[in-house]
Design an enzyme around this catalytic site. Structure first.
Site, PDB file in Angstrom:
ATOM      1  N   SER A 142       0.850  -1.180   0.055  1.00 10.79           N
ATOM      2  CA  SER A 142      -0.122   0.016   0.058  1.00 10.79           C
ATOM      3  C   SER A 142       0.857   1.192   0.040  1.00 10.79           C
ATOM      4  CB  SER A 142      -0.873   0.089   1.143  1.00 10.79           C
ATOM      5  OG  SER A 142      -1.422   1.346   1.549  1.00 10.79           O
ATOM      6  N   TYR A 155      -1.890  -1.117  10.430  1.00  7.07           N
ATOM      7  CA  TYR A 155      -1.986  -1.470   8.912  1.00  7.07           C
ATOM      8  C   TYR A 155      -0.548  -0.965   8.238  1.00  7.07           C
ATOM      9  CZ  TYR A 155      -3.621  -1.421   4.298  1.00  7.07           C
ATOM     10  OH  TYR A 155      -4.120  -1.408   3.061  1.00  7.07           O
TER      11      TYR A 155
HETATM   12  P1  NAI Z   1     -11.428  -6.378  -0.350  1.00  3.96           P
HETATM   13  O1  NAI Z   1     -11.986  -6.734   0.945  1.00  3.96           O
HETATM   14  O2  NAI Z   1     -12.229  -6.190  -1.511  1.00  3.96           O
HETATM   15  O3  NAI Z   1     -10.538  -7.891  -0.879  1.00  3.96           O
HETATM   16  C1  NAI Z   1      -9.924  -8.690   0.125  1.00  3.96           C
HETATM   17  C2  NAI Z   1     -10.071 -10.079  -0.210  1.00  3.96           C
HETATM   18  O4  NAI Z   1      -9.539 -10.736   0.788  1.00  3.96           O
HETATM   19  C3  NAI Z   1     -11.625 -10.273   0.406  1.00  3.96           C
HETATM   20  O5  NAI Z   1     -12.248 -10.839  -0.474  1.00  3.96           O
HETATM   21  C4  NAI Z   1     -11.513 -10.957   1.504  1.00  3.96           C
HETATM   22  O6  NAI Z   1     -12.555 -12.246   1.860  1.00  3.96           O
HETATM   23  C5  NAI Z   1     -10.132 -11.708   1.482  1.00  3.96           C
HETATM   24  N1  NAI Z   1      -9.658 -12.007   2.692  1.00  3.96           N
HETATM   25  C6  NAI Z   1      -9.576 -11.477   3.928  1.00  3.96           C
HETATM   26  N2  NAI Z   1      -9.139 -12.095   4.916  1.00  3.96           N
HETATM   27  C7  NAI Z   1      -8.473 -13.248   4.272  1.00  3.96           C
HETATM   28  C8  NAI Z   1      -7.899 -14.427   4.607  1.00  3.96           C
HETATM   29  N3  NAI Z   1      -7.560 -14.714   6.042  1.00  3.96           N
HETATM   30  N4  NAI Z   1      -7.398 -15.244   3.800  1.00  3.96           N
HETATM   31  C9  NAI Z   1      -7.860 -15.449   2.369  1.00  3.96           C
HETATM   32  N5  NAI Z   1      -8.580 -14.160   2.023  1.00  3.96           N
HETATM   33  C10 NAI Z   1      -8.972 -13.081   2.866  1.00  3.96           C
HETATM   34  O7  NAI Z   1     -10.181  -5.272  -0.191  1.00  3.96           O
HETATM   35  P2  NAI Z   1      -8.827  -4.888  -1.207  1.00  3.96           P
HETATM   36  O8  NAI Z   1      -8.979  -3.262  -0.653  1.00  3.96           O
HETATM   37  O9  NAI Z   1      -9.234  -5.310  -2.442  1.00  3.96           O
HETATM   38  O10 NAI Z   1      -7.688  -5.399  -0.501  1.00  3.96           O
HETATM   39  C11 NAI Z   1      -6.826  -6.153  -1.030  1.00  3.96           C
HETATM   40  C12 NAI Z   1      -5.360  -5.838  -0.661  1.00  3.96           C
HETATM   41  O11 NAI Z   1      -5.096  -4.331  -0.931  1.00  3.96           O
HETATM   42  C13 NAI Z   1      -5.222  -5.707   0.931  1.00  3.96           C
HETATM   43  O12 NAI Z   1      -3.966  -6.270   0.971  1.00  3.96           O
HETATM   44  C14 NAI Z   1      -5.048  -4.289   1.121  1.00  3.96           C
HETATM   45  O13 NAI Z   1      -4.560  -3.872   2.376  1.00  3.96           O
HETATM   46  C15 NAI Z   1      -4.584  -3.574   0.019  1.00  3.96           C
HETATM   47  N6  NAI Z   1      -4.792  -2.423  -0.243  1.00  3.96           N
HETATM   48  C16 NAI Z   1      -6.196  -1.491  -0.644  1.00  3.96           C
HETATM   49  C17 NAI Z   1      -6.448  -0.250  -0.817  1.00  3.96           C
HETATM   50  C18 NAI Z   1      -7.822   0.163  -1.069  1.00  3.96           C
HETATM   51  O14 NAI Z   1      -7.783   1.268  -1.128  1.00  3.96           O
HETATM   52  N7  NAI Z   1      -8.719  -0.701  -1.179  1.00  3.96           N
HETATM   53  C19 NAI Z   1      -5.224   0.410  -0.836  1.00  3.96           C
HETATM   54  C20 NAI Z   1      -3.929   0.079  -0.831  1.00  3.96           C
HETATM   55  C21 NAI Z   1      -3.790  -1.418  -0.533  1.00  3.96           C
END
Ligand code: NAI
Length: 304
Positions: A142, A155
């Site tokens: 991130s 985080y």
């Molecule tokens: P999201 O919640 O839409 O997708 C994350 C997915 O990871 C979900 O489908 C969830 O079920 C799954 N997940 C959660 N815990 C898990 C586990 N223990 N084992 C397997 N799957 C698991 O969120 P997003 O935003 O797409 O996040 C993806 C990555 O991007 C994360 O690492 C987040 O920190 C990072 N990120 C997100 C940003 C944003 O603005 N959305 C910005 C920078 C980084």
């Protein structure tokens, strides 16, 4: 990494948001894609959104469970043969002042974001090494990993570690044809605000319940965020270009420059110990940084 068609990517947290965007882009580039996620409803929706059942395997996986991870990797290899790309993307967040954090808040977020990434490396890296066709590891960090800010201590700690891990592994693995990239997006439309739904009962005690409720009511800023498709394509381009840092937003430029300059300014004006410097030369420079400056200049068409 080049020649993606027919190769296989394993994307954790791949059934929603950024992971789904990455899965879509890699599928579009001709890869087989394993989408591994803890949420059944996300997996179901992702199956529908991705289509191409012959090249997609949507698997239930909790990245914090090492036995589960090994089973998922076995299933992926049984289906597609070799694994080439690992996207350590699954992530969760709590946001708010540090003094509200319980041990459970720390353990949950670091367990998924850092522990899950470690489990990905230990489980999948040897499988990539074994086939000797090369590969790519992308840690979804991130901008919080490069430009830590107040209100995101847990985080940011997890994301800083995700960047450092890549910076350590890159020069180790490059000679084996395995490239490591730190993906550092700014804000992206996703379901991360629902992350608490996957929080295990044994780590339920949070100091952020109230802060979370207030944040959920604080309005929707999706119109300011990039889409999962935009960032998925950006990751694909970063993989094809072997980029060390895959970035999506220019708004962070000044902050990054200030952080870099602050670190530089803090270096003491002392005479160097030449013997120390010669004896441990690998500590004082990491060749990946100079190489990345050249790579980025070339990609932008400016003289190196
Ligand atoms: P999201 O919640 O839409 O997708 C994350 C997915 O990871 C979900 O489908 C969830 O079920 C799954 N997940 C959660 N815990 C898990 C586990 N223990 N084992 C397997 N799957 C698991 O969120 P997003 O935003 O797409 O996040 C993806 C990555 O991007 C994360 O690492 C987040 O920190 C990072 N990120 C997100 C940003 C944003 O603005 N959305 C910005 C920078 C980084």
């Amino acid at each position: 990494m080049q020649n993606l068609p027919g190769k296989t990517a394993f994307v954790t947290g791949g059934a929603s948001g950024i992971g789904l965007g990455i899965a879509k882009a890699l599928l579009g580039a001709g890869m087989n894609v394993v989408v591994a996620d803890i949420r059944d409803d996300h997996l179901e929706a992702a199956r529908g959104e991705l289509g191409s059942p012959e090249r997609v395997l949507a698997l239930k996986l909790d990245v914090t469970d090492r036995a589960d991870y090994a089973r998922a990797a076995d299933a992926a290899e049984a289906r597609f043969g070799k694994l080439h790309i690992l996207c350590n993307n699954a992530g969760v967040a709590v946001v708010g002042p540090t003094d509200l954090a319980t041990f459970a808040d720390w353990d949950w977020v670091l367990g998924v974001n850092l522990g899950g990434t470690i489990n990905g490396i230990v489980t999948i890296l040897p499988r990539i090494q074994r086939h000797r066709e090369g590969g790519h590891i992308v840690n979804t960090a991130s901008m919080s990993g490069l430009l830590p800010h107040p209100g995101a201590t847990i985080y940011g700690t997890s994301k800083g570690a995700a960047v450092s891990m890549i910076e350590c592994m890159r020069a180790e693995l490059e000679p084996q044809g395995i490239i490591c990239s730190a993906f550092c997006p700014g804000a992206v439309q996703s379901n991360i605000s629902e992350a608490a739904k996957t929080r295990p009962a044994k780590l339920a005690e949070s100091g952020y319940a109230e802060a979370d409720k207030r944040r959920q009511q604080g309005g929707n800023f999706f119109h300011l965020y990039q889409t999962k498709e935009q960032v998925g394509e950006r990751v694909l381009k970063g993989i094809l270009n072997d980029e060390l840092y895959i970035m999506t937003h220019s708004e962070f430029r000044q902050g990054l420059e200030e952080r870099t300059e602050a670190i530089r300014a803090a270096v003491p004006d002392l005479p160097e110990n030449a013997e120390y410097k010669a004896t441990f030369s690998m500590l004082f420079r990491n060749p990946i940084h100079a190489a990345e400056i050249v790579r980025q200049k070339k990609l932008r068409g400016s003289p190196s």
